[in-house]
Design a protein around this motif. Structure first.
Motif, PDB file in Angstrom:
ATOM      1  N   GLY A  88       0.819  -1.207   0.000  1.00 23.70           N
ATOM      2  CA  GLY A  88       0.000   0.000   0.000  1.00 23.70           C
ATOM      3  C   GLY A  88       0.853   1.257   0.000  1.00 23.70           C
ATOM      4  O   GLY A  88       0.563   2.223  -0.715  1.00 23.70           O
ATOM      5  N   PHE A  89       1.931   1.234   0.798  1.00 24.31           N
ATOM      6  CA  PHE A  89       2.815   2.399   0.864  1.00 24.31           C
ATOM      7  C   PHE A  89       3.538   2.634  -0.455  1.00 24.31           C
ATOM      8  O   PHE A  89       3.592   3.763  -0.958  1.00 24.31           O
ATOM      9  N   VAL A 118       7.694  -6.061  -3.313  1.00 19.69           N
ATOM     10  CA  VAL A 118       6.821  -6.218  -2.148  1.00 19.69           C
ATOM     11  C   VAL A 118       5.561  -7.007  -2.500  1.00 19.69           C
ATOM     12  O   VAL A 118       4.993  -7.708  -1.648  1.00 19.69           O
ATOM     13  N   GLN A 119       5.123  -6.912  -3.761  1.00 15.17           N
ATOM     14  CA  GLN A 119       3.952  -7.687  -4.162  1.00 15.17           C
ATOM     15  C   GLN A 119       4.265  -9.183  -4.195  1.00 15.17           C
ATOM     16  O   GLN A 119       3.435 -10.015  -3.820  1.00 15.17           O
ATOM     17  N   MET A 174      -7.831  -5.730  -3.846  1.00 21.87           N
ATOM     18  CA  MET A 174      -8.214  -4.372  -4.214  1.00 21.87           C
ATOM     19  C   MET A 174      -8.585  -3.555  -2.979  1.00 21.87           C
ATOM     20  O   MET A 174      -8.127  -2.409  -2.802  1.00 21.87           O
ATOM     21  N   THR A 175      -9.389  -4.151  -2.091  1.00 24.54           N
ATOM     22  CA  THR A 175      -9.893  -3.419  -0.935  1.00 24.54           C
ATOM     23  C   THR A 175      -8.799  -3.081   0.068  1.00 24.54           C
ATOM     24  O   THR A 175      -8.650  -1.924   0.478  1.00 24.54           O
ATOM     25  N   PHE A 176      -8.016  -4.077   0.462  1.00 22.99           N
ATOM     26  CA  PHE A 176      -7.062  -3.855   1.553  1.00 22.99           C
ATOM     27  C   PHE A 176      -5.792  -3.127   1.089  1.00 22.99           C
ATOM     28  O   PHE A 176      -5.199  -2.377   1.854  1.00 22.99           O
ATOM     29  N   THR A 177      -5.385  -3.337  -0.158  1.00 19.44           N
ATOM     30  CA  THR A 177      -4.263  -2.542  -0.664  1.00 19.44           C
ATOM     31  C   THR A 177      -4.649  -1.070  -0.715  1.00 19.44           C
ATOM     32  O   THR A 177      -3.904  -0.196  -0.280  1.00 19.44           O
ATOM     33  N   MET A 186      -3.305   2.313   1.145  1.00 18.97           N
ATOM     34  CA  MET A 186      -2.960   3.456   0.297  1.00 18.97           C
ATOM     35  C   MET A 186      -3.673   4.714   0.791  1.00 18.97           C
ATOM     36  O   MET A 186      -3.077   5.789   0.869  1.00 18.97           O
ATOM     37  N   MET A 187      -4.941   4.554   1.135  1.00 17.60           N
ATOM     38  CA  MET A 187      -5.722   5.683   1.631  1.00 17.60           C
ATOM     39  C   MET A 187      -5.171   6.182   2.966  1.00 17.60           C
ATOM     40  O   MET A 187      -5.070   7.403   3.193  1.00 17.60           O
ATOM     41  N   ILE A 188      -4.804   5.246   3.855  1.00 16.88           N
ATOM     42  CA  ILE A 188      -4.280   5.627   5.170  1.00 16.88           C
ATOM     43  C   ILE A 188      -2.967   6.396   5.026  1.00 16.88           C
ATOM     44  O   ILE A 188      -2.783   7.467   5.624  1.00 16.88           O
TER      45      ILE A 188
END
Length: 390
Positions: A149-150, A246-247, A267-270, A274-276
């Protein structure tokens, strides 16, 4: 969400594994995950060829429509100028909104999959008899999503910053098509990988063509800003290289605990992380409040942003649909060629002046991209022949 951005749109998986073949919403025809993992029907069956052609047309058409419009809206966001002459430059605020839209879309998909029995277990009830409402993989570890995500929010954020600092959309898009360069460098230095002469020439063509197109622009007072834009796009490419690693680790972590996540899990948790991270960065830089104020005073740009975010979520769903029904190579070909059309449409309809030197650079870069696609197609055909001959 995105997995292995080297070959596909940001927000999609690249390798065909169990997770690629999990049921998809709302286009699933399977009643449970195990049936979704079964091989595709033989193309020799009556009517199957026509069915596959229609599925490919549907998937590829959805990818093209979603991401061509996505690219156009993204460019419009950063070209927008308010009445007082200010432009939208809050790149991290934009990532918060786009990631948030993907989280909402992915969450809604998982809930619907749970309620309709098309989720991970293929049952609409839990083991204790209660109705199941969540279609995602049970006991899914969330920690592996933090690093991906980062890296992905940084990649997309730097790309947006490149556009916000004067780099033209065609140059930025072509530059992102050369993301194989940092991946190759990392693999050579850390993984001991080997590449053929064609691989090097393809990357060189894309990078050289992009550089020629960029330098063909007439020098102006914004040249310093464009230089900053180039710096940000290079940082985005570096983060793309990091993302690939990392993926792979994320998939390995999932495999080690014997969990096969749904595409919408990814899709949701990545996008959640990303949003956080995007929210944290935007708050530290003061962009979140500025972004809200700018959108409140300029509702036109907010309309562009929510459409742009919606196209991102819908486009990722079409990618999942295509990967689940065809070899990932097919999806990679569609998404890669889509970028070429995005560049051409931007040049033709967004007022970009491209001199002869720029067209030569564009032709060189496109040639490198087409060669890369052709190389993958031939490699895919060779693998298929080797399997059928066994």
């Amino acid at each position: 969400m995105s997995l292995e951005l080297t070959d596909q749109e940001e927000g999609s998986p690249s390798k065909q594994s169990d997770l690629d073949l999990a049921p998809l919403l709302p286009l699933t025809v399977n009643s449970n995950a195990s049936s979704a993992l079964s091989p595709s029907p033989s193309p020799d069956l009556p009517g199957n060829t026509k069915s596959q052609a229609l599925q490919l047309l549907f998937g590829a058409g959805g990818i093209y429509a979603s991401f061509l419009y996505y690219g156009s809206l993204q460019e419009d966001v950063f070209l927008y100028e308010s009445e007082d002459g200010t432009k939208f430059t809050m790149a991290w605020f934009l990532q918060v909104l786009e990631s948030g839209a993907n989280v909402a879309f992915g969450t809604a998909a998982l809930v619907i999959m749970g309620l309709t029995g098309t989720g991970h277990t293929g049952s609409d009830q839990d083991t204790d008899g209660r109705r199941k409402w969540w279609g995602g993989a049970p006991n899914l570890p969330k920690t592996p999503f933090i690093s991906t995500g980062f890296s992905q929010v940084c990649s997309k954020g730097f790309t947006s910053l490149a556009l916000a600092n004067g780099l033209s959309f065609p140059v930025a898009t072509l530059a992102k098509s050369g993301k194989m360069a940092p991946v190759m460098i990392g693999s050579l230095l850390l993984g001991g990988a080997k590449y053929g002469l064609r691989d090097y020439l393809q990357v060189l063509a894309i990078i050289s063509g992009t550089a020629i197109l960029s330098m063909s622009k007439k020098k102006s007072a914004t040249s310093d800003t464009s230089t900053l834009g180039i710096t940000f796009i290079l940082l985005a490419l570096v983060m793309d290289g990091v993302t690939g690693g990392v993926q792979k680790r994320l998939l390995a972590d999932m495999k080690s605990v014997k969990i096969t996540p749904q595409p919408y899990d990814l899709m949701t948790f990545t996008n959640l992380f990303m949003m956080i991270f995007g929210l944290a960065i935007s708050l530290v830089l003061g962009e979140f409040t500025k972004g809200l104020t700018y959108c409140a005073h300029n509702p036109e740009v907010f309309t562009l942003i929510w459409k742009f975010s919606l196209c991102s979520a819908i486009g990722q769903s079409f990618i999942f649909y295509t990967v689940a029904r065809f070899d990932p190579l097919v999806c990679s070909t569609v998404t890669t060629t889509r970028k070429i059309f995005s560049v051409l449409l931007s040049i033709l309809f967004k007022g970009h002046h491209v001199p002869t030197q720029g067209w030569m650079g564009l032709a060189l870069a496109v040639g490198g991209i087409v060669s890369e696609v052709a190389n993958k197609v031939m490699g895919g055909h060779k693998k298929m022949k080797s399997k059928t001959s066994m």
